[in-house]
Design a protein around this motif. Structure first.
Motif, PDB file in Angstrom:
ATOM      1  N   TRP A 351       0.825  -1.219   0.000  1.00  0.00           N
ATOM      2  CA  TRP A 351       0.000   0.000   0.000  1.00  0.00           C
ATOM      3  C   TRP A 351       0.857   1.266   0.000  1.00  0.00           C
ATOM      4  CZ3 TRP A 351       0.185   3.685   3.828  1.00  0.00           C
ATOM      5  CH2 TRP A 351       0.745   3.314   5.063  1.00  0.00           C
ATOM      6  N   TYR A 352       2.110   1.165   0.481  1.00  0.00           N
ATOM      7  CA  TYR A 352       2.981   2.347   0.473  1.00  0.00           C
ATOM      8  C   TYR A 352       4.197   2.133  -0.430  1.00  0.00           C
ATOM      9  CZ  TYR A 352       5.794  -0.269   3.922  1.00  0.00           C
ATOM     10  OH  TYR A 352       6.558  -1.225   4.552  1.00  0.00           O
ATOM     11  N   ALA A 359      14.429   2.875   0.892  1.00  0.00           N
ATOM     12  CA  ALA A 359      13.830   4.191   1.101  1.00  0.00           C
ATOM     13  C   ALA A 359      12.305   4.143   1.104  1.00  0.00           C
ATOM     14  CB  ALA A 359      14.318   5.159   0.027  1.00  0.00           C
ATOM     15  N   SER A 360      11.706   2.978   1.294  1.00  0.00           N
ATOM     16  CA  SER A 360      10.246   2.878   1.303  1.00  0.00           C
ATOM     17  C   SER A 360       9.678   3.802   2.381  1.00  0.00           C
ATOM     18  CB  SER A 360       9.811   1.435   1.559  1.00  0.00           C
ATOM     19  OG  SER A 360      10.314   0.968   2.795  1.00  0.00           O
ATOM     20  N   ASP A 361       8.577   4.478   2.043  1.00  0.00           N
ATOM     21  CA  ASP A 361       8.033   5.519   2.908  1.00  0.00           C
ATOM     22  C   ASP A 361       6.632   5.127   3.359  1.00  0.00           C
ATOM     23  OD1 ASP A 361       7.217   7.779   4.200  1.00  0.00           O
ATOM     24  OD2 ASP A 361       7.630   9.161   2.549  1.00  0.00           O
ATOM     25  N   ALA A 362       6.501   4.737   4.632  1.00  0.00           N
ATOM     26  CA  ALA A 362       5.214   4.282   5.160  1.00  0.00           C
ATOM     27  C   ALA A 362       4.378   5.426   5.706  1.00  0.00           C
ATOM     28  CB  ALA A 362       5.444   3.241   6.251  1.00  0.00           C
ATOM     29  N   THR A 363       4.750   6.672   5.387  1.00  0.00           N
ATOM     30  CA  THR A 363       3.918   7.817   5.781  1.00  0.00           C
ATOM     31  C   THR A 363       3.014   8.262   4.641  1.00  0.00           C
ATOM     32  OG1 THR A 363       5.512   9.506   5.069  1.00  0.00           O
ATOM     33  CG2 THR A 363       5.761   8.619   7.314  1.00  0.00           C
ATOM     34  N   ASN A 398       6.576  -3.028   6.762  1.00  0.00           N
ATOM     35  CA  ASN A 398       7.785  -3.843   6.751  1.00  0.00           C
ATOM     36  C   ASN A 398       8.833  -3.287   7.715  1.00  0.00           C
ATOM     37  OD1 ASN A 398      10.679  -4.327   5.423  1.00  0.00           O
ATOM     38  ND2 ASN A 398       9.339  -6.027   4.838  1.00  0.00           N
ATOM     39  N   HIS A 399       9.753  -4.145   8.134  1.00  0.00           N
ATOM     40  CA  HIS A 399      10.756  -3.729   9.122  1.00  0.00           C
ATOM     41  C   HIS A 399      11.622  -2.569   8.634  1.00  0.00           C
ATOM     42  CE1 HIS A 399      14.702  -5.291   7.620  1.00  0.00           C
ATOM     43  NE2 HIS A 399      13.917  -6.006   6.841  1.00  0.00           N
ATOM     44  N   ARG A 400      11.845  -2.469   7.317  1.00  0.00           N
ATOM     45  CA  ARG A 400      12.691  -1.367   6.829  1.00  0.00           C
ATOM     46  C   ARG A 400      12.093  -0.008   7.189  1.00  0.00           C
ATOM     47  NH1 ARG A 400      16.906  -2.511   3.589  1.00  0.00           N
ATOM     48  NH2 ARG A 400      17.020  -4.540   2.532  1.00  0.00           N
TER      49      ARG A 400
END
Length: 664
Positions: A351-352, A359-363, A398-400
């Motif tokens: 979803w993100y 650099a995955s951005d969960a915001t 995810n943990h990252r």
């Protein structure tokens, strides 16, 4: 007063001697003689009354409250002086033969050798506590405690403790380092605590948390095994070696040191500051395999009480995964959740963006194009719509992203109205990441966010202390499509440690046109599993979508089924063969029975029902081609009471599910 009278009597008797010996001595020696005689007489009379806690004997024993379990801790007087050993019996039968207690500390090679037991403490404890949710609505914490103060002779100003608790259900012990000026930092480089089993013992081993189980003797192992490790002893006892309160330490696994000798191995070194205690090493003991599961609250009892003052926001329930990652798909899933009595929808990975990107951005909502190339997910609208239907929302992270953005996403998700987070692929095992993970759960609690930890994490009872940790994976569940025999091993192994997210599904079947990764068990086997397997959050329909549902009547069982319970009874079972579990919520009972890859017929006793009350039993079982639905599940009803039993004719890899409702 008694001491004074005896002393006076001594002088009177001395005066009656016509030629006292001290008169023959010089004045100085005479005085010494009189003094020594008084001291000797005092020691003879009062020596038995001295409290020897300060100079304890080299052997100490502790018994469980019912007296069946007996543990002995001793310092063998051997030439090599290899330190403390312990043994354990149950009803006179050997469980653990003499085994060494071993910790390895940096720059202290002899810390567990040449020991002295300088003091012992004993205590009794019997209390009850009410969990926020669970398998029972009240839990008894009942044990006898022994604390050994142990001093290494090579370390003059330092000591440690071995804390032992003897429950009727098993033994637990840990190493504790009280605060002391000479010992402020503890650097544990390894642990080699032994568990010496009787010859002929067999173990249900699993090389990692999501592995298959293998029954094998304690010999010729090449790899470590997961905990809890369930054992079948040749004297017909069952045991399980586990770990409790592993919060800021390194994970323990078990290795085979020699035939029939298990030894603890740590994933990492541990650097901490006194006061400090290691996790508990737990040895459950039972006469029946079913008692292991019945008594698994021992792991919760060994953890601290809840640290949450307000728990009203914790809402156990049933969850379904949203796989389209689109606004329309999410709204459709919400409607299905309402129809089927579910409580949450869950936006899974993607979803993100690509979860594994550094650099995955969960915001931000930025759907992975491989999941939905249209990128048309309006998450805020989906959450608003779900809330309007009284459905909550979980988000996968995810943990990252968790490691980099935890402090940013928690207040953000709370502002979005998110109910909880599913942690993905977290690091486990090391001291650093174990501490980080439990600190992350604490932080989630500050923002009223529930947690489901996936992949390699296995519980050790921390959900008592922070009950927002609702469930976790650490299991070979439906993602790997195990067979029925594996499923009948899990209640006696993995589920001793605590809840597990098994990811149930229902329609992923070969007879429905699916290939490869398909269920290897019957529909009623799957139907019964969420009763047999406890988890406050149950992920249902894992591989299924609303379009697969065609009004199958037996799914009413999942619709009405709760996920937490007031009472649990493990009625019958053998490891790897079959199991029947009955659970009560309010005045209704749910009963789940599963068998292994073999067919069998069982009688389900209803003695747990309230006396004098009648119940309507809604029974679901595999009915075969005679039942004209896709799943061929047969549903019947009958009125029963606690004097009755229900026959379960189980097909190979099959099961039976029963709902018992009081007759009004």
């Amino acid at each position: 007063m008694t001491k004074l009278l005896i002393t006076v009597l001594f002088f009177i008797l001395a005066g009656m001697i016509k030629k006292p010996l001290f008169l023959l001595l010089p004045p100085y020696n005479a005085a010494r003689f009189i003094g020594s005689q008084i001291i000797c007489l005092w020691l003879i009379l009062f020596l038995p009354q001295i409290n020897f806690a300060q100079t304890a004997a080299p052997t100490a024993e502790i018994k469980s409250p019912d007296g069946k379990l007996v543990a002995t801790f001793s310092l063998p007087q051997t030439a090599d002086k290899n330190g403390l050993v312990y043994s354990l019996t149950y009803a006179g039968k050997a469980v653990i033969n003499n085994s060494k207690l071993q910790l390895q500390l940096k720059n202290m090679p002899r810390v567990m050798q040449d020991l002295q037991i300088i003091k012992t403490h004993t205590a009794a404890h019997d209390t009850t506590w009410i969990p926020v949710y669970g398998e029972q609505n009240i839990i008894r914490d009942y044990y006898r405690e022994l604390v050994l103060d142990v001093k290494p002779t090579a370390e003059q100003n330092r000591y440690f403790q071995v804390v032992v608790r003897a429950y009727n259900e098993g033994l637990a012990f840990c190493y504790r380092f009280p605060e002391q000026l000479a010992w402020q930092n503890i650097h544990i480089t390894g642990e080699a605590t032994q568990f010496v089993l009787p010859a002929g013992t067999q173990a249900y081993t699993a090389t990692h948390s999501q592995a298959e189980y293998k029954l094998q003797p304690l010999e010729k192992w090449q790899e470590t095994t997961e905990r809890p490790l369930t054992l079948v002893l040749p004297n017909k006892l069952y045991a399980s070696v586990g770990e409790a309160a592993m919060v800021n330490y390194a994970r323990m696994k078990l290795a085979l040191q020699a035939p029939n000798v298990l030894v603890s191995e740590l994933d990492d070194t541990v650097l901490e500051t006194t006061p400090f205690a290691t996790p508990w090493r737990v040895i459950m003991v039972a006469e029946k395999a079913t008692d292991l599961l019945q008594n698994n609250a021992i792991f919760l009892n060994l953890n601290l009480p809840s640290q949450l003052k307000n728990t009203s926001w914790l809402k156990p329930g049933k969850v379904i995964r949203e796989t389209t990652l689109s606004t329309a798909g999410a709204k459709s899933l919400v409607d299905f959740a309402v129809q089927q009595g579910l409580d949450y929808i869950h936006f899974d990975a993607g979803w993100y963006g690509h979860e594994n990107e550094i650099a995955s951005d969960a915001t931000k909502v930025n759907v992975d194009p491989r999941r939905n190339p249209n990128n048309d997910l309006d998450l805020q609208e989906a959450i608003r719509y779900a809330k309007s239907k009284n459905i909550g929302v979980f988000l996968y992270v995810n943990h990252r992203a968790l490691e980099r953005q935890l402090d940013a996403i928690l207040p953000l998700y709370k502002s979005w109205g998110v109910a909880g987070i599913k942690f993905g692929f977290v690091h486990t095992g090391s001291h650093r990441w174990t501490t980080w993970l439990h600190d992350a759960v604490k932080k989630c609690a500050e923002y009223n966010l529930m947690v489901n930890i996936h992949d390699d994490y296995r519980p050790t009872g921390f959900s008592r202390t922070y009950p927002n940790l609702m469930t976790q994976e650490g299991i070979r569940g439906n993602e790997e499509f195990p067979d029925a025999t594996h499923n009948t091993i899990l209640p006696f192994t993995r589920f001793l440690a605590g809840p597990a997210d098994y990811t149930f599904c229902y329609f992923q079947r070969e007879e429905f046109g699916f290939k490869g990764r398909v269920l290897k068990t019957t529909p009623t086997h799957q139907l019964a599993l969420p009763v047999v397997y406890f988890s406050p959050l149950q992920w249902l329909y894992w591989y299924d979508t609303p379009s697969r549902y065609q009004g199958e009547p037996e799914l009413t069982f999942w619709k009405t089924m709760p996920t937490t319970w007031d009472e649990t009874k493990v009625l019958q079972g053998e490891i790897g063969q079959y199991i029947t579990v009955a659970r009560r919520s309010g005045d209704e009972w749910y009963v789940g029975t599963i068998t292994n890859n073999s067919a069998r017929t069982l009688q389900i006793p209803l003695t747990f029902l309230e006396k004098g009350k009648k119940y309507t039993a809604e029974i679901y079982e595999d009915g075969g081609a005679a039942i004209k639905t896709r799943t061929h599940v047969k549903g019947t009803r009958q009125v029963v009471n606690n004097k009755n039993s229900i026959k379960a004719v189980l097909k190979a890899s099959g099961g039976q599910a029963i709902r018992l409702v009081p007759v009004k």
